[in-house]
Enzyme design. Structure first.
Site, PDB file in Angstrom:
ATOM      1  N   ASP A  41       3.899  -1.563   8.996  1.00 17.95           N
ATOM      2  CA  ASP A  41       4.084  -0.242   8.384  1.00 17.95           C
ATOM      3  C   ASP A  41       4.085   0.765   9.533  1.00 17.95           C
ATOM      4  OD1 ASP A  41       4.109   1.969   6.689  1.00 17.95           O
ATOM      5  OD2 ASP A  41       2.027   1.747   6.025  1.00 17.95           O
ATOM      6  N   CYS A  61       7.370  -1.808   4.394  1.00 18.80           N
ATOM      7  CA  CYS A  61       7.526  -0.988   3.185  1.00 18.80           C
ATOM      8  C   CYS A  61       8.589   0.089   3.357  1.00 18.80           C
ATOM      9  CB  CYS A  61       6.188  -0.372   2.808  1.00 18.80           C
ATOM     10  SG  CYS A  61       5.445   0.593   4.141  1.00 18.80           S
ATOM     11  N   HIS A  80      -1.554   1.830  -2.118  1.00 18.96           N
ATOM     12  CA  HIS A  80      -0.127   1.931  -2.478  1.00 18.96           C
ATOM     13  C   HIS A  80       0.228   0.713  -3.359  1.00 18.96           C
ATOM     14  CE1 HIS A  80       3.883   3.218  -2.488  1.00 18.96           C
ATOM     15  NE2 HIS A  80       4.249   3.017  -1.243  1.00 18.96           N
ATOM     16  N   ARG A 120       2.101  10.743  -6.546  1.00 13.33           N
ATOM     17  CA  ARG A 120       1.969  10.449  -5.113  1.00 13.33           C
ATOM     18  C   ARG A 120       1.246  11.621  -4.464  1.00 13.33           C
ATOM     19  NH1 ARG A 120       6.022   8.360  -0.449  1.00 13.33           N
ATOM     20  NH2 ARG A 120       5.555   6.468  -1.602  1.00 13.33           N
ATOM     21  N   GLN A 160       3.915  -0.476  -4.293  1.00  6.97           N
ATOM     22  CA  GLN A 160       4.619  -1.082  -3.162  1.00  6.97           C
ATOM     23  C   GLN A 160       4.359  -2.586  -3.118  1.00  6.97           C
ATOM     24  OE1 GLN A 160       6.672   0.234  -0.583  1.00  6.97           O
ATOM     25  NE2 GLN A 160       6.941  -1.947  -0.201  1.00  6.97           N
ATOM     26  N   ARG A 209      11.405  -2.196  -5.378  1.00  4.21           N
ATOM     27  CA  ARG A 209      10.536  -1.098  -5.844  1.00  4.21           C
ATOM     28  C   ARG A 209      10.966  -0.652  -7.245  1.00  4.21           C
ATOM     29  NH1 ARG A 209       7.879   2.135  -2.655  1.00  4.21           N
ATOM     30  NH2 ARG A 209       6.692   2.358  -4.578  1.00  4.21           N
TER      31      ARG A 209
END
Ligand code: CP
Ligand code: NVA
Length: 334
Positions: free
Chosen positions: A234, A277, A138, A111, A141, A316
């Protein structure tokens, strides 16, 4: 019987475009199967003696814990390496760090900021590398998002997802690609200042055309959400963009997901879900300036029965496990 695609063995995931549509959808199905297996109390050993390095340049709650537990659950180990712990990109080049970690670990989840950096790691590590969020994408996700949508509707193709908010961030980019590959119609509702990259939209449109899925980019959220089965939002300020905070709040206030916006879908409640998310600024407790209250989503929507954000967060773990298992496990053990 859990289906395992040998084509995914040893593969990295930097962007959802790295997988064929079928491969991506098979990963979602594998995650569903692994979730059922865990719910049945089965702790497997599919990743025994597999070791994953977790390199994090940015903060994380979900991705870090999901990526760690996903491998431990199946008998392997995870080593968390923050940017303060290792020399990556400072005292040591990305290429050298990749070659060192590739000798010790069976896979690396990264990340950070730069998409180029995760691509460089993948080029030199000699083991699979998974993108756990960059400024651009991402992808892990979105595997969880597709899984959550499938759990709720029993299908993906033909549904409509409306993303409302910062239209050019990592989540919006990957969600657009994931929807196109799954045959889901996608609307990106965002102000003119935050439009997604035109080339990215063009590529995604071509992908979606194979399955009859369309992309609508519109500045009017009330228009864009019409007929949506999913409203997705988001944060308005992504990690690394903190200096943009005041400007973003000004631009995105009209794009808050609230009850009026949900009603504007016109979709019956049993055909509608809300996704985010996370982390989310939905109440005073989580909002940095107490007087501003909710930002991207109001509490009533966030806490509504149609909000599936905590299933999405749980997923996830199952989807990252599916990635690890596909890339590292012996298929005959499944
Ligand atoms: N959704 C997500 O990536 O959350 P974290 O930042 O907590 O990992
Ligand atoms: N767009 C957000 C996603 C957080 C999971 C960010 O990059 O901060």
């Amino acid at each position: 019987m859990i289906k395992w695609n040998p084509e995914l063995y040893g593969r990295s995931l930097l962007c959802l475009m790295d997988f064929t549509d079928t491969e991506m959808l098979e990963l979602v199905d594998l995650a569903v199967a692994l979730k059922a297996r865990r719910r049945a109390g089965i702790r497997g050993d599919l990743l025994q003696r597999r070791h994953i390095a977790l390199i994090f340049e940015k903060g994380s709650t979900r991705t870090r814990t999901a990526a760690s537990i996903a491998v431990r659950d199946e008998g392997g180990t995870a080593e968390y390496l923050s940017q303060n712990d290792i020399h990556l990109g400072a005292k040591e080049s990305v290429k050298d760090t990749a070659r060192v970690l590739g000798r010790t670990f069976d896979g690396i989840l990264f990340r950070g900021f730069s998409q180029q950096r995760v691509a460089d790691l993948a080029q030199h590590a000699g083991v699979p590398v998974w993108n756990g969020l960059t400024d651009a994408f991402h992808p892990t996700q979105i595997l969880a998002d597709l899984m959550t949508i499938k759990e709720n509707f029993g299908r993906l193709k033909g549904l409509k997802v409306a993303y409302v908010g910062d239209g050019r961030n990592n989540v919006a980019n990957s969600l657009m690609i994931g929807c196109m590959k799954a045959g889901i119609n996608f609307a990106n509702c965002t102000p003119a200042e935050l439009l997604p990259d035109a080339e990215l939209v063009k590529g995604a449109r071509a992908t979606g055309a194979r399955k009859g899925a369309t992309i609508e980019v519109c500045t009017d959220p009330l228009q864009g959400v019409k007929g949506a089965n999913v409203i997705y939002t988001d944060v308005w300020v992504s990690m690394g963009e903190e200096s943009e905070r005041e400007n973003r709040i000004r631009l995105l206030r009209p794009y808050q997901v609230n009850r009026a916006l949900v009603e504007a879908t016109g979709t019956p409640e049993d055909q509608f879900i809300f996704l985010h998310c996370l982390p989310a600024f939905h109440d005073r407790e989580t909002t940095m300036t107490a007087e501003s209250g909710a930002l991207e989503v109001t509490d009533d929507v966030f806490e509504a029965p149609y909000s599936k954000v905590f299933d999405e967060a749980e997923n996830r773990m199952h989807t990252i496990k599916a990635l690890y298992v596909s890339a590292l496990a012996d298929g005959s053990a499944l």
